[in-house]
Design an enzyme around this catalytic site. Structure first.
Site, PDB file in Angstrom:
ATOM      1  N   ASP A  67       0.885  -1.205   0.040  1.00 17.87           N
ATOM      2  CA  ASP A  67       0.015  -0.176  -0.072  1.00 17.87           C
ATOM      3  C   ASP A  67       0.626   1.123   0.117  1.00 17.87           C
ATOM      4  O   ASP A  67       2.019   1.126   0.069  1.00 17.87           O
ATOM      5  CB  ASP A  67      -0.881  -0.127   1.297  1.00 17.87           C
ATOM      6  CG  ASP A  67      -0.276  -0.474   2.376  1.00 17.87           C
ATOM      7  OD1 ASP A  67       0.970  -0.332   2.710  1.00 17.87           O
ATOM      8  OD2 ASP A  67      -0.822  -0.773   3.445  1.00 17.87           O
ATOM      9  N   ASN A 136      -7.223  -2.928  14.479  1.00 14.63           N
ATOM     10  CA  ASN A 136      -8.567  -3.200  14.005  1.00 14.63           C
ATOM     11  C   ASN A 136      -8.753  -4.403  13.052  1.00 14.63           C
ATOM     12  O   ASN A 136      -9.784  -4.674  12.527  1.00 14.63           O
ATOM     13  CB  ASN A 136      -9.280  -1.995  13.387  1.00 14.63           C
ATOM     14  CG  ASN A 136      -8.478  -1.492  12.006  1.00 14.63           C
ATOM     15  OD1 ASN A 136      -7.676  -2.252  11.884  1.00 14.63           O
ATOM     16  ND2 ASN A 136      -8.945  -0.349  11.676  1.00 14.63           N
ATOM     17  N   HIS A 138      -7.037  -4.924  10.492  1.00 10.56           N
ATOM     18  CA  HIS A 138      -6.711  -4.751   8.837  1.00 10.56           C
ATOM     19  C   HIS A 138      -5.494  -5.450   8.472  1.00 10.56           C
ATOM     20  O   HIS A 138      -4.728  -5.446   9.286  1.00 10.56           O
ATOM     21  CB  HIS A 138      -6.811  -2.933   8.598  1.00 10.56           C
ATOM     22  CG  HIS A 138      -5.590  -2.309   8.958  1.00 10.56           C
ATOM     23  ND1 HIS A 138      -5.734  -0.881   9.117  1.00 10.56           N
ATOM     24  CD2 HIS A 138      -4.598  -2.732   9.102  1.00 10.56           C
ATOM     25  CE1 HIS A 138      -4.438  -0.456   9.622  1.00 10.56           C
ATOM     26  NE2 HIS A 138      -3.647  -1.545   9.618  1.00 10.56           N
ATOM     27  N   GLU A 143      -9.578  -1.845   5.635  1.00 13.87           N
ATOM     28  CA  GLU A 143     -10.173  -1.644   6.740  1.00 13.87           C
ATOM     29  C   GLU A 143     -11.302  -2.543   7.040  1.00 13.87           C
ATOM     30  O   GLU A 143     -12.189  -3.168   6.264  1.00 13.87           O
ATOM     31  CB  GLU A 143     -10.867  -0.118   6.952  1.00 13.87           C
ATOM     32  CG  GLU A 143      -9.627   0.600   6.926  1.00 13.87           C
ATOM     33  CD  GLU A 143      -8.463   0.965   8.104  1.00 13.87           C
ATOM     34  OE1 GLU A 143      -8.319  -0.074   8.629  1.00 13.87           O
ATOM     35  OE2 GLU A 143      -7.995   1.887   8.294  1.00 13.87           O
TER      36      GLU A 143
END
Ligand code: PGA
Length: 242
Positions: A67, A136, A138, A143
């Site tokens: 990313d 979280n 990811h 996400e």
């Protein structure tokens, strides 16, 4: 799924580096899917040491990063391109032509995501994808969501991710709000995946990802279905997963 239980962060780093080194020894022109963040830093250090000792060679290796932030140029100190250059690429003999990272400055991020996805397919897919996990759940910047997003795409970062990543920036306001990330399918199609996890703050995410229901609300949970997943975690990260 195989789990390597390591004593601490150094153990995780060494193990991850060994697995990547073995991949390069077996296939010198392997396509390595690389990750940024705090977790892989130690593994990159060990790889640099192995390169300096003449054990591994990156001259034919090819890389695709997971990313990049939208709005940061590859020269921005906070960009993932800069991170990779500083932590690995400038210290080993990778051919710059074989290094691939999404262009965060592309005028059309959607088109850039499609170009990047096609590039990965043209390279024959990813041999070994390195992943960290967000608090979280990811992976890359995928996400929690209502569905698993397939291919490389622009993604809005959640408040939790912005909060977690602001430690790398002068303030939370400077953290970009969007990124281009490989999609869940892009990642899942990798022939082998290493999930590296260290620290007690990741214990809940690890447990939910590997034990919990498979749900796009916990993106890493999809990895339970991967045919060649290697989890490398330290005791602190494994405290809830016994
Ligand atoms: P970290 O990030 O390695 O900096 O904890 C992992 C991630 O958010 O995927």
């Amino acid at each position: 799924m195989r789990i390597y239980r390591e004593k601490d962060y150094d153990g995780v780093s060494r193990r991850v580096a060994y697995i990547i080194a073995a991949q390069l020894l077996l296939k010198p022109d392997a396509v390595l899917g690389l990750a940024t963040g705090s977790t892989p830093v130690g593994a990159y250090e060990r790889l640099v040491e192995m390169y300096q000792a003449g054990i591994i060679d990156f001259s034919k290796a090819r890389s695709v990063n997971l990313d990049e932030y939208i709005g940061l140029s590859g020269h921005d100190p906070q960009s993932y391109a800069t991170f990779m250059h500083e932590n690995l690429f400038s210290k080993v003999n990778m051919d710059p032509a074989n290094i691939n990272i999404p262009n965060g400055m592309a005028a059309d991020p959607k088109a850039e995501a499609s170009r990047y996805e096609a590039l990965i397919q043209d390279m024959g897919g990813i041999d070994l994808q390195l992943l960290g996990i967000g608090l979280n759940g990811h992976i890359g910047f995928n996400e929690p969501a209502d569905r698993f997003l397939d291919h490389t795409h622009p993604e809005h970062l959640t408040e939790s991710t912005i909060e977690a990543n602001k430690r790398f920036f002068a303030s939370g306001d400077e953290v970009p709000k969007m990124a281009i990330t490989m999609g869940i399918r892009t990642i899942f199609d990798a022939r082998r995946i290493i999930l590296a996890i260290s620290g007690t703050n990741k214990a809940e995410a690890l447990n939910a990802a590997l034990r919990g229901p498979i749900s796009p609300q916990m993106p890493a949970s999809i990895l339970q279905l991967h045919h060649d997943l290697i989890v490398v975690a330290d005791e602190a990260a494994l405290t809830l997963y016994l």
